[in-house]
Write a protein that holds these residues in place. Structure first.
Motif, mmCIF file in Angstrom:
data_model
loop_
_atom_site.group_PDB
_atom_site.id
_atom_site.type_symbol
_atom_site.label_atom_id
_atom_site.label_comp_id
_atom_site.label_asym_id
_atom_site.label_seq_id
_atom_site.Cartn_x
_atom_site.Cartn_y
_atom_site.Cartn_z
ATOM 1 N N UNK A 179 0.819 -1.216 0.000
ATOM 2 C CA UNK A 179 0.000 0.000 0.000
ATOM 3 C C UNK A 179 0.848 1.260 0.000
ATOM 4 N N UNK A 180 2.124 1.101 0.401
ATOM 5 C CA UNK A 180 3.008 2.261 0.506
ATOM 6 C C UNK A 180 4.085 2.285 -0.577
ATOM 7 N N UNK A 232 -6.909 -5.239 -1.535
ATOM 8 C CA UNK A 232 -6.655 -3.989 -2.269
ATOM 9 C C UNK A 232 -5.162 -3.783 -2.491
ATOM 10 N N UNK A 233 -4.360 -4.093 -1.474
ATOM 11 C CA UNK A 233 -2.911 -3.919 -1.595
ATOM 12 C C UNK A 233 -2.326 -4.872 -2.628
ATOM 13 N N UNK A 287 -8.309 -10.670 -5.758
ATOM 14 C CA UNK A 287 -7.476 -9.494 -6.040
ATOM 15 C C UNK A 287 -7.439 -9.085 -7.510
ATOM 16 N N UNK A 288 -7.798 -10.002 -8.398
ATOM 17 C CA UNK A 288 -7.643 -9.711 -9.816
ATOM 18 C C UNK A 288 -6.215 -9.869 -10.298
ATOM 19 N N UNK A 289 -5.302 -10.310 -9.405
ATOM 20 C CA UNK A 289 -3.899 -10.490 -9.755
ATOM 21 C C UNK A 289 -3.554 -11.975 -9.733
ATOM 22 N N UNK A 290 -2.752 -12.394 -10.687
ATOM 23 C CA UNK A 290 -2.309 -13.781 -10.760
ATOM 24 C C UNK A 290 -0.905 -13.916 -10.195
#
Length: 499
Positions: free
Chosen positions: A234-235, A262-263, A289-292
């Protein structure tokens, strides 16, 4: 696939060299290492590591007490600047194993963080505490080492005997990291977060030396926590390295932690390695997450061999394609006949060759010779199949995961993935045991999701038969409270014994 330009110059860290040459330049102020509330810029790292490099330059070999701390990273960088082989030591190793490693590698110095209590196995070594408070000026590093000179001596897990020291040359580190930069589009703008130990290839070479070679930065969590992953991504962190146990914890946490989801969705690249990530965890993370997550494949002796590319299909259950510069073939049981099929079914042993390979097993010329074929291919002992487009799918180790049943050669890994797709299975391992009719029968070791109502052998056999093939179904099922695992989260199948 873009062509790979291999930089075999002795300079492993151009950004560090630049910061050392111009301490007031913009590159010197770029963040390099971050451990908790402690950090070093490239300028500070140069000013800290170069005096240490000058002190150890004549040491022969040095042992590094590889705690997950800033001191470990500084010590290894200093050793590489000095051209002195470093031996990273696992702080969790027992006295017998440590004694063997120290005796075998014969270091003259032990580097450790101030205040760290070292075990008796290191008592005979001169100790040097690592000072991370940067002096006002850095010292010139010793002369540039040869690319073939030893950089690290990393000890294997020792599953079939005492651990062997794999001598890793500077050339192998440079070529592996550059090949991964090509595959992952890894640049100096990337910020990596990880919580891996620093005594092995994944955590140390990829996780610490990788960002430094690119001129980027790494944020180490000290110990893995999903909250720390969420915070760092997130940062501004862009990449996450982890092992399947970590990603499993992430998958378990995601339903109740929208901040973590979200992160992770913000990350440019999520990478898993050291063992196969179950397809079930792949899918849970992707859905939330929509990420693989992408996987790569390597070993202590070979560093990295294959990876799913950042610009390729992130296909769950595979380790992608050979990295630039790496040759890979599958062979039959005789170790020489090539498996030509790209059918996703025909199993063969992975053999590799290329500039990413180690030089030798320290003090083990016979073991070194046995590890290679006459024409220079390294025998990995891993079994795999290749899909029509060249993607490699590992199905297990030759020694423990190749099951010969009913005339078929079956990899345990694909059965384990199928079992993990069953809602009643939390963890799974597959082995073979002698069978008078089949040769070997398939045995499943299951940690059930509900210990009061575990899935039956018939239920699991039907489940696997529908997903794979009838001859791959388990014939025996054992229910356990937990599977035996090592420090890296790998299942120790040799510890699975029948009552």
């Amino acid at each position: 696939m873009s062509p790979l330009s291999l930089d075999l110059s002795p300079d492993l860290f151009p950004a560090l060299t630049e910061a050392q040459a111009d301490p007031d330049g913009p590159g010197a102020h770029r963040p390099a290492l971050h451990f908790g509330d402690r950090s070093l810029t490239y300028g500070e790292l140069a000013a800290t590591a170069s005096p240490l490099a000058a002190r150890v330059a004549e040491a022969g070999r040095i042992a590094v007490w590889a705690t997950p701390t800033l001191e470990t990273a500084v010590a290894v960088v200093a050793a590489l600047l000095a051209g002195v082989p470093a031996v990273p030591l696992n702080p969790k190793s027992g006295e017998s194993e440590l004694g063997h490693i120290v005796s075998d590698s014969a270091p003259t110095l032990a580097l450790a963080a101030p205040g760290t209590q070292l075990p008796p196995a290191l008592a005979a070594l001169e100790r040097l505490d690592i000072d991370t408070s940067a002096p006002t000026t850095s010292l010139p590093s010793p002369g540039a080492p040869d690319p073939e000179s030893p950089a690290l001596i990393v000890y294997t897990s020792g599953t079939t005997g005492p651990p062997k020291g794999a001598v890793i040359p500077r050339r192998a580190i440079a070529t592996t990291l550059d090949a991964l930069a090509d595959a992952w589009q890894w640049t100096g703008d990337d910020v990596l977060v990880h919580g891996l130990p620093l005594f092995h290839v994944h955590g140390l070479i990829l996780g610490i030396l990788g960002p430094l070679r690119r001129g980027g930065s790494v944020r180490h969590l000290g110990r893995f926590e999903t909250a720390g992953v969420a915070r760092e991504l997130s940062e501004g962190a862009t990449m996450l390295f982890g092992v399947p146990t970590m990603y499993h914890r992430i998958a378990e946490t995601l339903p109740d932690d929208p901040a973590l989801a979200k992160a992770l969705a913000r990350a440019r690249l999520l990478v898993s390695g050291s063992a196969a990530l179950p397809v079930h965890d792949h899918e849970r993370i992707a859905q939330a997450t929509g990420r693989r997550v992408i996987e790569r494949y390597g070993m202590t002796e070979t560093l990295m061999n294959t990876s799913v590319r950042a610009d390729g299909e992130p296909r769950a259950g595979t380790v992608g394609v050979p990295l630039p510069g790496v040759e890979l073939r599958l062979t039959e049981e005789d170790g020489t006949t090539a498996v030509e099929a790209y059918d996703g079914e025909t199993v063969g042993e992975i053999q590799v060759r290329g500039p990413n390979l180690f030089t030798e097993y320290l003090n083990r010329p016979e073991a070194t010779a046995a590890a290679f074929t006459e024409d220079g291919w390294f025998r990995t002992g891993d079994m795999a199949v290749r899909d029509p487009d060249g993607y490699v799918r590992i199905v297990g180790r030759k020694a423990t995961d190749l099951i010969k049943s009913g005339g078929y050669k079956i990899g345990a890994g694909e059965i384990e993935n199928a079992l993990l797709e069953h809602p009643g299975v939390r963890e799974a391992a597959v082995t073979g045991e002698p069978d008078a009719d089949l040769g070997e029968r398939i045995v499943a070791w299951i940690v059930p999701a509900d210990s009061q109502s575990p899935p039956t052998v018939d239920e699991l056999a039907d489940h696997v038969a529908r997903r794979l093939a009838p001859h791959k179904r388990p014939r025996v099922v054992h229910h356990l409270d937990a599977l035996p695992r090592n420090d890296m989260g790998k299942i120790m199948k040799r510890a699975l014994t029948h009552d």
